[in-house]
Design an enzyme around this catalytic site. Sequence first.
Site, PDB file in Angstrom:
ATOM      1  N   GLN A 195      -7.770  -4.941   9.452  1.00 60.21           N
ATOM      2  CA  GLN A 195      -6.694  -4.547  10.358  1.00 60.21           C
ATOM      3  C   GLN A 195      -7.104  -3.385  11.261  1.00 60.21           C
ATOM      4  OE1 GLN A 195      -2.509  -4.887   8.735  1.00 60.21           O
ATOM      5  NE2 GLN A 195      -3.605  -4.788   6.788  1.00 60.21           N
TER       6      GLN A 195
ATOM      7  N   ARG B 226       2.005 -10.982  10.250  1.00 63.77           N
ATOM      8  CA  ARG B 226       3.347 -10.393  10.406  1.00 63.77           C
ATOM      9  C   ARG B 226       4.414 -11.371   9.924  1.00 63.77           C
ATOM     10  NH1 ARG B 226       1.817  -6.133   9.591  1.00 63.77           N
ATOM     11  NH2 ARG B 226      -0.152  -7.228   9.290  1.00 63.77           N
TER      12      ARG B 226
ATOM     13  N   LYS C 270       0.816  -1.218   0.000  1.00 60.45           N
ATOM     14  CA  LYS C 270       0.000   0.000   0.000  1.00 60.45           C
ATOM     15  C   LYS C 270       0.852   1.272   0.000  1.00 60.45           C
ATOM     16  CE  LYS C 270      -0.699   0.506   5.011  1.00 60.45           C
ATOM     17  NZ  LYS C 270       0.043   1.782   5.097  1.00 60.45           N
ATOM     18  N   THR C 271       1.981   1.267   0.733  1.00 65.42           N
ATOM     19  CA  THR C 271       2.815   2.467   0.794  1.00 65.42           C
ATOM     20  C   THR C 271       3.413   2.777  -0.570  1.00 65.42           C
ATOM     21  OG1 THR C 271       3.345   2.003   3.109  1.00 65.42           O
ATOM     22  CG2 THR C 271       4.752   3.570   1.960  1.00 65.42           C
TER      23      THR C 271
ATOM     24  N   ASP D 113      -3.735   7.644   4.759  1.00 67.53           N
ATOM     25  CA  ASP D 113      -3.207   6.298   4.965  1.00 67.53           C
ATOM     26  C   ASP D 113      -3.816   5.710   6.236  1.00 67.53           C
ATOM     27  OD1 ASP D 113      -1.674   4.045   4.573  1.00 67.53           O
ATOM     28  OD2 ASP D 113       0.151   4.902   5.427  1.00 67.53           O
ATOM     29  N   GLU D 114      -3.911   4.379   6.299  1.00 70.00           N
ATOM     30  CA  GLU D 114      -4.458   3.678   7.475  1.00 70.00           C
ATOM     31  C   GLU D 114      -5.840   4.231   7.849  1.00 70.00           C
ATOM     32  OE1 GLU D 114      -3.117   1.080   8.492  1.00 70.00           O
ATOM     33  OE2 GLU D 114      -0.945   1.177   8.265  1.00 70.00           O
TER      34      GLU D 114
END
Length: 680
Positions: free
Chosen positions: A248, A609, A32-33, A217-218
Amino acid sequence: MFREEALNAPQRDAVRQIHGPVLILAGAGTGKTRTLTCRVAHMIRKGIVPDSILCLTFSNKAANEMRERVVGMIGSGRKKSARPVLSTFHSFGVRVLRESIQHLGYGRQFVIYDQADQIGLMKRLIAQFAGEDLPKDPPLLLAMISRYRNWAAAPVGEKPPAWGPDLDRIARRYEQALKTANAVDFDDLLLLTLSLFRDHPEVVRRYQEQFKYLMVDEYQDTNRIQLELLLLLAKEHQNLCVVGDDDQSIYGWRGAEISNLLNLEEHFPALKVIKLEQNYRSTNTILKAANSLIRNNPRRREKNLWSENGVGDLIGLYSFETDEIEAQSVIDRIDADRILRGVDYGSQAILFRTNQQSRAFEMALRKARIPYVLIGGMSFFDRKEIRDTLAYLKLLVNPSDDTSLLRILNTPPRGIGATSVQKLLAAAEDRSAPLWKVLPHTDVLDQLQPKTRIAVMEFYERIRTVQDSLEETLGTPGAILTEFFADIGFFQEVRKIEKDEESGEAREKNVRDLIESIDSTVTGNSKSHRDRLADFLTDTTLDAERLNDKSRSGDANVVTLITMHSCKGLEFPVVYIAGCEHGIVPHMRSLEEGTIEEERRLFYVACTRAQKQLYIGYCRGRMNRGKIMPRHPSPFLKEIPDELFERHDSSVPRPVSKSDSSKFFSSMRAMIGGSDESSS
């Protein structure tokens, strides 16, 4: 400039969708970044003015990372004014308030109270409201007030429970005390910004005209206040792009509203949804387990993560007799993997639901002499000597800051006792003025003992002298402040806190490092030292991890201990999830409060993770007040297909395989310099 062919098809779609409302639904590990930064670069390449783009994130670390990537794509030769604005929500709030807070009756040189400042203020208010029916725990009271203030600004759901007239009175008094001190807390950075946007159309219009393209973002972590700010900013142009993953969303306990993402079409009917589902982090075995788990949540946007990283190893599922055996077994496995498979310590992480679970692992790691880092330990800025130093700096910038003044009025000791302080506070209360304003008044000083009166006046004059020095632009703030702290005996007092000389010198070094960092991080020669110091304090308060993070280099070869809530955004080749038992995962509180879906998302985040290997453990018994109490496996484990697990029972010894045995002896020979020849 970026290369579009390096992106997959949905990523390219997200990059090219410039105009109108867009939701980029980015699953865990789906890049995503990279997509977000490529989108910014693409917009600039298409002729959009860079400083008309506002990108909002939730941490300075994320904003800095995105800034570095964007600069790398568009070139570093551009002036800062010709770059997109990348900021946290709270930093953006500071930007707005520094320019326009005077409309709300504050001065532009306000200070930002952190948690310790708030607690100090609340302790004084609790003493004033001694007869009221209120909790006497300052952090609890602050949390209740924060929850209510945010609810009142943008009501969603039911009114917070236990709210009554006494709480209402102390909440109003808390807000009044902040304003009197020309101070704001972290809630205010958004609440006051929202007030400006709602009540002063000319203010919000200025930002609507400047920032015609918004990116967040997020987004799943936004609360109702942040949603309201975005709706106001995007009202005219509708160019809002949000990136997030409802799977998330794990911060509901601190106000995050998953409905902001799930119901975004209600605010933007023309919303285009783009799904990123190709995972670049994990194996397909790990992703199949995560997909199967999270599908048990009924309120979510459907997505299916997949990877080109291959099937990978099965997930190790371990059953242990007790938590002590679990810790020792995990540490043994970590060391064995280092010796047998060459997996270094820095590639391995132990995740747990509660902080209390870390103790057994720390003990086992220390016993095995294995280096580790505990994420969430004491911050650099939580140390007493640093808190005292910051209190002095805040007072020098804003003398109306009663909380900072009270913290250092008798630090180092000057003979100004509690009784004298109470008299000074009473005088300030009578005059409805900040404490600093009453210190030089003769009628106030006459109430004190002669020695105390002299001490107060000497303190007052010393502060005034250094404030005058800071109004200049000659020299550096660091040199002025170093001399000041030496003159008042602060360095000597810091050393005296510790019994041994080495620890005392370490504390003094902490203070000197902080002061020196003012000169190295603050720019702007046209400003006075006081203005530069104010900028430094703002930056420090918003990014309190900055100096502490220097001791947590990502290159360090240490095992990471970290809670599930702290691990979002991180990844490790090998992950151990400990204590997966009913009442821990999910937590017992979630069973009582009906937040089981968020607990499932938290477990999902923990599982995703892992890059190559995932181990999950649970205990059949756990120590509680000196007794082993029976435990049961987490119900979440039943939601993962059994064929994805390789089960192990710690009570049943497992023979060492021929392959592992061969690797072990080869490693031993290599360590002592022997040959690795095979025998026939």
